[in-house]
Design an enzyme around this catalytic site. Sequence first.
Site, PDB file in Angstrom:
ATOM      1  N   HIS A   1     -35.060  54.636 -28.035  1.00 55.74           N
ATOM      2  CA  HIS A   1     -33.982  55.322 -28.767  1.00 55.74           C
ATOM      3  C   HIS A   1     -33.118  56.155 -27.810  1.00 55.74           C
ATOM      4  O   HIS A   1     -31.905  56.207 -27.940  1.00 55.74           O
ATOM      5  CB  HIS A   1     -34.558  56.288 -29.814  1.00 55.74           C
ATOM      6  CG  HIS A   1     -35.393  55.640 -30.870  1.00 55.74           C
ATOM      7  ND1 HIS A   1     -36.763  55.690 -30.869  1.00 55.74           N
ATOM      8  CD2 HIS A   1     -35.038  54.930 -31.965  1.00 55.74           C
ATOM      9  CE1 HIS A   1     -37.226  55.053 -31.916  1.00 55.74           C
ATOM     10  NE2 HIS A   1     -36.215  54.575 -32.605  1.00 55.74           N
TER      11      HIS A   1
ATOM     12  N   LEU B   1     -41.058  48.731 -26.292  1.00 56.67           N
ATOM     13  CA  LEU B   1     -41.368  50.048 -26.864  1.00 56.67           C
ATOM     14  C   LEU B   1     -41.067  50.040 -28.357  1.00 56.67           C
ATOM     15  O   LEU B   1     -40.066  49.484 -28.789  1.00 56.67           O
ATOM     16  CB  LEU B   1     -40.545  51.138 -26.172  1.00 56.67           C
ATOM     17  CG  LEU B   1     -40.760  51.334 -24.675  1.00 56.67           C
ATOM     18  CD1 LEU B   1     -40.062  52.614 -24.204  1.00 56.67           C
ATOM     19  CD2 LEU B   1     -42.240  51.386 -24.309  1.00 56.67           C
TER      20      LEU B   1
END
Length: 283
Positions: free
Chosen positions: A40, A187
Amino acid sequence: MTALPTVRTKADLRARVAAWRAAGERVALVPTMGALHEGHLSLVGIGRANAEHVVASLFVNPTQFSPAEDFDAYPRDEARDAELLAAAGCDLLYAPGAEEMYPPGFATSVAVAHVSEGMEGAARPHHFGGVATVVTKLLTQAAPDVAVFGEKDYQQLQVIRRLTRDLDLPVEIIGGPTMRADDGLALSSRNAYLSAQQRAIAPALNRALKACAQAVAKGAAVDASEAAAIEAILAAGFDSVDYLEVRSAEYLERLGPGPIDAPARVLTAARLGRTRLLDNEPI
Ligand code: PAF
């Protein structure tokens, strides 16, 4: 560190963004559901490279979870996420409550045909309706110049590109490359659910996708390459493979069974215990 400025209503969000845009400054939006990781934060970096200001949204969207999924258990830690966002260069957090996003009487949903069918769309029948609706709302609420989404959820990214084009939303959609651990595992917030033994098995998913992508790029038949990748994932210790498909890169049309000669993507979701892992590779 100073706390990240946070707004909780669309009126406050619009006022902040309007002031920046009135000053001639560009705004990037990074939509998230929190439980942030390096993936992110790399999207925030892409936002910074494309705009003067980055807004991140944090909203765990109930309409994209089925009743059997992990909505209640989804990790929520706004203070931690806000700290990470501030350190990554985010200027503003938009964290609306459920009533701000879906006021009583809310009755509209956005459905994107074709590109949202099959794969995640088949495994999670209401998922893309929920994603398309909330992303349309976030894009109209924030009115950013650009919005950044991860390529890790590649089908979601293409659904969002499609709806943005179809609904004439004046925003550029940017896909951020998948961030990976050193051993290749993409991830994901859901990696936290893996036991040590499962974590050791998990990188086999990306190895199999890469092998499949290389074989198809060299002219191998799509069906045989998909079958070999599924076999390799199961042999590594995964419990099941929900799908593993080679699709066209843009509209995700089914390709094969023979060799292909256009840009494509191989996408998969597979289960390790109760954890469902997604990944994809370009061809
Ligand atoms: O990818 C996500 O985190 C979510 O699906 C999104 C795009 C923030 C919409 O809720």
